[in-house]
Design an enzyme around this catalytic site. Structure first.
Site, PDB file in Angstrom:
ATOM      1  N   LYS A   1     153.762  88.443  49.127  1.00  0.00           N
ATOM      2  CA  LYS A   1     152.928  89.045  48.074  1.00  0.00           C
ATOM      3  C   LYS A   1     151.679  88.188  47.847  1.00  0.00           C
ATOM      4  O   LYS A   1     151.757  87.102  47.269  1.00  0.00           O
ATOM      5  CB  LYS A   1     153.695  89.171  46.761  1.00  0.00           C
ATOM      6  CG  LYS A   1     152.952  90.088  45.789  1.00  0.00           C
ATOM      7  CD  LYS A   1     153.261  89.826  44.351  1.00  0.00           C
ATOM      8  CE  LYS A   1     152.441  88.729  43.745  1.00  0.00           C
ATOM      9  NZ  LYS A   1     150.983  88.958  43.674  1.00  0.00           N
TER      10      LYS A   1
ATOM     11  N   GLY B   1     151.401  78.226  43.172  1.00  0.00           N
ATOM     12  CA  GLY B   1     150.669  78.782  42.044  1.00  0.00           C
ATOM     13  C   GLY B   1     150.800  77.901  40.823  1.00  0.00           C
ATOM     14  O   GLY B   1     150.955  76.679  40.937  1.00  0.00           O
ATOM     15  N   SER B   2     150.795  78.516  39.662  1.00  0.00           N
ATOM     16  CA  SER B   2     150.757  77.744  38.413  1.00  0.00           C
ATOM     17  C   SER B   2     152.135  77.204  38.035  1.00  0.00           C
ATOM     18  O   SER B   2     153.168  77.764  38.409  1.00  0.00           O
ATOM     19  CB  SER B   2     150.240  78.626  37.286  1.00  0.00           C
ATOM     20  OG  SER B   2     151.153  79.681  37.047  1.00  0.00           O
ATOM     21  N   THR B   3     152.131  76.149  37.244  1.00  0.00           N
ATOM     22  CA  THR B   3     153.367  75.528  36.785  1.00  0.00           C
ATOM     23  C   THR B   3     154.193  76.524  35.972  1.00  0.00           C
ATOM     24  O   THR B   3     155.414  76.612  36.131  1.00  0.00           O
ATOM     25  CB  THR B   3     153.017  74.313  35.891  1.00  0.00           C
ATOM     26  OG1 THR B   3     152.155  73.470  36.638  1.00  0.00           O
ATOM     27  CG2 THR B   3     154.248  73.544  35.477  1.00  0.00           C
ATOM     28  N   GLU B   4     153.512  77.273  35.121  1.00  0.00           N
ATOM     29  CA  GLU B   4     154.210  78.200  34.235  1.00  0.00           C
ATOM     30  C   GLU B   4     154.988  79.245  35.041  1.00  0.00           C
ATOM     31  O   GLU B   4     156.174  79.485  34.786  1.00  0.00           O
ATOM     32  CB  GLU B   4     153.149  78.859  33.360  1.00  0.00           C
ATOM     33  CG  GLU B   4     153.686  79.644  32.216  1.00  0.00           C
ATOM     34  CD  GLU B   4     152.565  80.447  31.575  1.00  0.00           C
ATOM     35  OE1 GLU B   4     151.404  80.019  31.611  1.00  0.00           O
ATOM     36  OE2 GLU B   4     152.879  81.541  31.057  1.00  0.00           O
TER      37      GLU B   4
ATOM     38  N   GLY C   1     155.804  79.030  38.183  1.00  0.00           N
ATOM     39  CA  GLY C   1     156.792  78.312  38.990  1.00  0.00           C
ATOM     40  C   GLY C   1     158.091  78.080  38.228  1.00  0.00           C
ATOM     41  O   GLY C   1     159.183  78.276  38.760  1.00  0.00           O
TER      42      GLY C   1
ATOM     43  N   GLU D   1     155.160  74.874  44.948  1.00  0.00           N
ATOM     44  CA  GLU D   1     153.989  73.990  44.985  1.00  0.00           C
ATOM     45  C   GLU D   1     153.124  74.395  43.795  1.00  0.00           C
ATOM     46  O   GLU D   1     152.584  75.488  43.764  1.00  0.00           O
ATOM     47  CB  GLU D   1     153.263  74.149  46.318  1.00  0.00           C
ATOM     48  CG  GLU D   1     152.357  72.972  46.616  1.00  0.00           C
ATOM     49  CD  GLU D   1     150.952  73.179  46.110  1.00  0.00           C
ATOM     50  OE1 GLU D   1     150.704  72.922  44.900  1.00  0.00           O
ATOM     51  OE2 GLU D   1     150.108  73.592  46.910  1.00  0.00           O
TER      52      GLU D   1
ATOM     53  N   CYS E   1     144.477  72.981  44.774  1.00  0.00           N
ATOM     54  CA  CYS E   1     145.601  72.314  44.102  1.00  0.00           C
ATOM     55  C   CYS E   1     145.529  70.800  44.261  1.00  0.00           C
ATOM     56  O   CYS E   1     145.906  70.060  43.369  1.00  0.00           O
ATOM     57  CB  CYS E   1     146.921  72.856  44.629  1.00  0.00           C
ATOM     58  SG  CYS E   1     147.013  72.900  46.414  1.00  0.00           S
TER      59      CYS E   1
ATOM     60  N   GLU F   1     145.190  70.616  34.610  1.00  0.00           N
ATOM     61  CA  GLU F   1     144.531  71.129  35.816  1.00  0.00           C
ATOM     62  C   GLU F   1     143.424  72.093  35.410  1.00  0.00           C
ATOM     63  O   GLU F   1     143.692  73.163  34.857  1.00  0.00           O
ATOM     64  CB  GLU F   1     145.563  71.847  36.697  1.00  0.00           C
ATOM     65  CG  GLU F   1     145.020  72.246  38.042  1.00  0.00           C
ATOM     66  CD  GLU F   1     146.073  72.864  38.958  1.00  0.00           C
ATOM     67  OE1 GLU F   1     146.840  73.734  38.496  1.00  0.00           O
ATOM     68  OE2 GLU F   1     146.124  72.477  40.137  1.00  0.00           O
TER      69      GLU F   1
HETATM   70  P1  NDP Z   1     149.775  82.305  39.023  1.00  0.00           P
HETATM   71  O1  NDP Z   1     150.796  81.259  39.119  1.00  0.00           O
HETATM   72  O2  NDP Z   1     149.875  83.328  37.939  1.00  0.00           O
HETATM   73  O3  NDP Z   1     149.705  83.139  40.388  1.00  0.00           O
HETATM   74  C1  NDP Z   1     150.240  82.747  41.620  1.00  0.00           C
HETATM   75  C2  NDP Z   1     150.987  83.916  42.261  1.00  0.00           C
HETATM   76  O4  NDP Z   1     152.156  84.225  41.506  1.00  0.00           O
HETATM   77  C3  NDP Z   1     150.170  85.207  42.311  1.00  0.00           C
HETATM   78  O5  NDP Z   1     150.475  85.914  43.484  1.00  0.00           O
HETATM   79  C4  NDP Z   1     150.693  85.947  41.078  1.00  0.00           C
HETATM   80  O6  NDP Z   1     150.509  87.320  41.135  1.00  0.00           O
HETATM   81  C5  NDP Z   1     152.165  85.598  41.159  1.00  0.00           C
HETATM   82  N1  NDP Z   1     152.896  85.794  39.912  1.00  0.00           N
HETATM   83  C6  NDP Z   1     152.416  85.775  38.635  1.00  0.00           C
HETATM   84  N2  NDP Z   1     153.418  86.002  37.754  1.00  0.00           N
HETATM   85  C7  NDP Z   1     154.555  86.164  38.486  1.00  0.00           C
HETATM   86  C8  NDP Z   1     155.920  86.413  38.150  1.00  0.00           C
HETATM   87  N3  NDP Z   1     156.331  86.549  36.898  1.00  0.00           N
HETATM   88  N4  NDP Z   1     156.820  86.507  39.153  1.00  0.00           N
HETATM   89  C9  NDP Z   1     156.443  86.361  40.427  1.00  0.00           C
HETATM   90  N5  NDP Z   1     155.164  86.143  40.811  1.00  0.00           N
HETATM   91  C10 NDP Z   1     154.227  86.032  39.853  1.00  0.00           C
HETATM   92  O7  NDP Z   1     148.370  81.609  38.968  1.00  0.00           O
HETATM   93  P2  NDP Z   1     147.052  82.210  38.286  1.00  0.00           P
HETATM   94  O8  NDP Z   1     146.431  83.065  39.264  1.00  0.00           O
HETATM   95  O9  NDP Z   1     147.320  82.846  36.972  1.00  0.00           O
HETATM   96  O10 NDP Z   1     146.230  80.888  38.026  1.00  0.00           O
HETATM   97  C11 NDP Z   1     146.435  80.190  36.805  1.00  0.00           C
HETATM   98  C12 NDP Z   1     146.286  78.724  37.000  1.00  0.00           C
HETATM   99  O11 NDP Z   1     147.277  78.267  37.902  1.00  0.00           O
HETATM  100  C13 NDP Z   1     144.979  78.297  37.627  1.00  0.00           C
HETATM  101  O12 NDP Z   1     143.967  78.180  36.700  1.00  0.00           O
HETATM  102  C14 NDP Z   1     145.370  76.974  38.219  1.00  0.00           C
HETATM  103  O13 NDP Z   1     145.342  75.971  37.246  1.00  0.00           O
HETATM  104  C15 NDP Z   1     146.799  77.203  38.672  1.00  0.00           C
HETATM  105  N6  NDP Z   1     146.891  77.566  40.108  1.00  0.00           N
HETATM  106  C16 NDP Z   1     147.386  76.664  40.969  1.00  0.00           C
HETATM  107  C17 NDP Z   1     147.411  76.953  42.309  1.00  0.00           C
HETATM  108  C18 NDP Z   1     147.926  75.999  43.305  1.00  0.00           C
HETATM  109  O14 NDP Z   1     147.469  76.005  44.426  1.00  0.00           O
HETATM  110  N7  NDP Z   1     148.909  75.221  42.980  1.00  0.00           N
HETATM  111  C19 NDP Z   1     146.886  78.201  42.839  1.00  0.00           C
HETATM  112  C20 NDP Z   1     146.445  79.122  41.834  1.00  0.00           C
HETATM  113  C21 NDP Z   1     146.442  78.777  40.527  1.00  0.00           C
HETATM  114  P3  NDP Z   1     149.143  88.045  40.652  1.00  0.00           P
HETATM  115  O15 NDP Z   1     148.091  87.044  40.584  1.00  0.00           O
HETATM  116  O16 NDP Z   1     148.929  89.005  41.728  1.00  0.00           O
HETATM  117  O17 NDP Z   1     149.432  88.692  39.360  1.00  0.00           O
END
Ligand code: NDP
Length: 487
Positions: A182, A235-238, A240, A257, A291, A390
């Site tokens: 996804k 993606g984000s800590t929250e 994750g 990660e 990241c 971050e």
């Molecule tokens: P998210 O963690 O929301 O997004 C990462 C992925 O997870 C996207 O594909 C998102 O889908 C998906 N996702 C979101 N909610 C769920 C869920 N409940 N269950 C399963 N998958 C889910 O990151 P954000 O895009 O909101 O970015 C927010 C912050 O996170 C950034 O400002 C940055 O600080 C951090 N971040 C860190 C990254 C890293 O490389 N470690 C990368 C990106 C962000 P979708 O977006 O399609 O809704």
């Protein structure tokens, strides 16, 4: 620079070897962050599509050819996919830049070759995933098999959309798994295109499914699906944390990660010019939406003012510009809310006593776009929010330190532990500090370098598990012990 190439075609889901509409028929629009204009419609995957894709992947794993074919054949197909990505390099890089806002220089010259090299590198591993014979007892023949997990759900972010396909799908597929991936709803286009190329390369139906759609529905459904054996997430800590909790219900394996706030330490004995370049590239590459960005620059007090002056001079020359112009080195942030978040942090930093030494403002290009100036915040204390959280944008915080112990203490005084950099001419100091830093990657006298062969991942709040390298194959395989009575 006007994009004169053909309009981008609507993107579909890739399920069971076919490009299909969402079961609901719904679509969403993906936007160009540099122009704020729509790029194209994208099929919007929902829970029903996730179920279709997981069932297709399950069937491909249980009874299809992928895990059963000769590893050398899997190798040939994955290698071919790497070649096809290179052949379609201009097209994929353009999609990435339109969708994400990053400079075409980065998409075409850095990210694209990295994705291709992931498929080439992991193609080579298909024939090398060996078990062992174990000397237990002469009466027994005891050995281990290294087997794929089954169906892997990969959930990836918007900052490196195409690279993440390579980092996640290439090792999972090499090990014989089937994948449902996804992409982030912000940036789905390059992943869908790579999914199409995978079919052209000969990846059988159901083995690599691509489902653009929102995380809250498609992502959550993938995490909860009982037919998925493992979730690999960046993606984000929250999110994750939420994924980890939900994986417990179905006892799924999970790799996370979750970003960082990485220290980049400059000692007084460093090559100053090189350190300035490293500090600059460490934060401004990828607009700082990286990241592993070296977002906390720790500078030894005796060289602090000199280094800051050089860095500010260099930073002021880096101006946002059209991402499609090959000369551009600073693109648009991915969307309006990310831009507001970044500018909010600059304001918060100033409120806490940091000085905006360069940049700090929005700077539209041709009157449009989510562009933010390359920004340096000086006079930062390591406990300020801008030093601990971050920001995920082109904002560098500069923090002074005195001596090795203070540098290490400040570097480690953080929730995250993804990456770190250090600059020194003293070899003993370099090795010593590298060992003491709490980070999954340490760069010495360089920053932001990656290779498919070098593992990448976090410690502490940055998550666990590794992408890339031989280590990543452990994330997608499990050991079976076989005991045979031979007496
Ligand atoms: P998210 O963690 O929301 O997004 C990462 C992925 O997870 C996207 O594909 C998102 O889908 C998906 N996702 C979101 N909610 C769920 C869920 N409940 N269950 C399963 N998958 C889910 O990151 P954000 O895009 O909101 O970015 C927010 C912050 O996170 C950034 O400002 C940055 O600080 C951090 N971040 C860190 C990254 C890293 O490389 N470690 C990368 C990106 C962000 P979708 O977006 O399609 O809704």
């Amino acid at each position: 620079m006007t994009d004169t190439l053909a309009p981008v075609q609507p993107a579909k889901l890739i399920i069971n070897g076919q490009a299909v509409d969402a079961a609901s028929g719904e679509t969403f629009t993906t936007y160009n962050p540099a122009t704020e204009e729509p790029i194209c419609a994208v099929a919007r995957a929902g829970p029903e599509d996730v179920d279709r894709a997981v069932k297709a992947a399950r069937a491909a794993f249980e009874s299809g050819p992928w895990p059963r074919m000769r590893p050398a054949e899997r190798q040939r197909i994955l290698w071919k996919l790497g070649d096809l990505i290179l052949e379609h390099g201009d097209e994929i890089a353009r999609l990435e830049t339109l969708d994400n806002g990053k400079p075409i220089f980065e998409s075409r010259q850095v990210d694209l070759p990295m994705v291709a090299s992931c498929f080439h590198y992991f193609a080579g591993w298909t024939t090398k995933l060996t078990g062992e014979t174990v000397p237990v007892n002469p009466a027994f023949f005891t050995y281990t098999l290294r087997e794929p997990l089954g169906v892997v759900g990969a959930i990836i972010p918007w900052n490196f959309p195409m690279i993440m396909v390579g980092w996640k799908a290439a090792p999972a597929l090499a090990a014989g798994n089937c994948v449902v991936l996804k992409p982030a709803a912000e940036t789905p286009l390059s992943a869908v295109r790579i999914g199409e190329l995978a079919l052209e390369a000969g990846v059988p139906p159901g083995v690599l499914n691509i489902l653009p759609g929102p995380g809250s529905s498609a992502g959550a459904a993938l995490v909860r699906h009982a037919g998925v054996d493992k979730i690999t997430f960046t993606g984000s800590t929250e999110v994750g944390r939420q994924i980890m909790r939900e994986c417990a219900d179905t006892v799924k394996k999970v790799t996370l990660e979750l970003g960082g706030k990485s220290p980049n330490i400059v000692f007084a004995d460093a090559d100053l010019e090189a350190a300035v370049r490293g500090a600059y590239n460490g934060i401004f590459y990828g607009k700082g939406e990286v990241c592993a960005a070296g977002s906390r620059l720790l500078v030894e007090k005796s060289i602090h003012d000199e280094l800051l002056a050089k860095l500010v001079e260099r930073t002021r020359k880096l101006v946002p510009a059209d991402p499609l112009d090959p000369k551009t080195r600073l693109g648009a942030l991915v969307n309006e809310s990310q831009m507001k978040k970044v500018l909010g942090y600059v304001e918060a930093g100033a409120g806490e006593g940091a000085k905006v030494a360069a940049g700090g403002k929005r700077q539209p290009v041709n009157g449009k776009g989510w562009f933010v100036q390359a920004t340096v915040l000086s006079d930062v204390d390591n406990h300020m929010r801008v030093a601990q959280e971050e920001i995920f944008g082109p904002v560098l915080t500069v923090i002074p330190f005195e001596g090795v112990d203070d540098a290490v203490a400040k570097a480690n005084d953080i929730f995250y532990g993804l990456a770190a950099g250090l600059w020194t001419r003293d070899v003993k100091k370099a090795h010593g500090v590298a060992r003491r830093l709490q980070a999954g990657t340490v760069w010495v006298n360089l920053y932001n370098f990656y290779d498919p062969g070098m593992p990448f991942g976090g410690t502490k709040g940055s998550g666990f598990g590794r992408d890339l390298g031989a280590d990543s194959l452990r994330e997608y395989t499990q050991t079976k012990s076989v005991w045979m009575n031979i007496e």
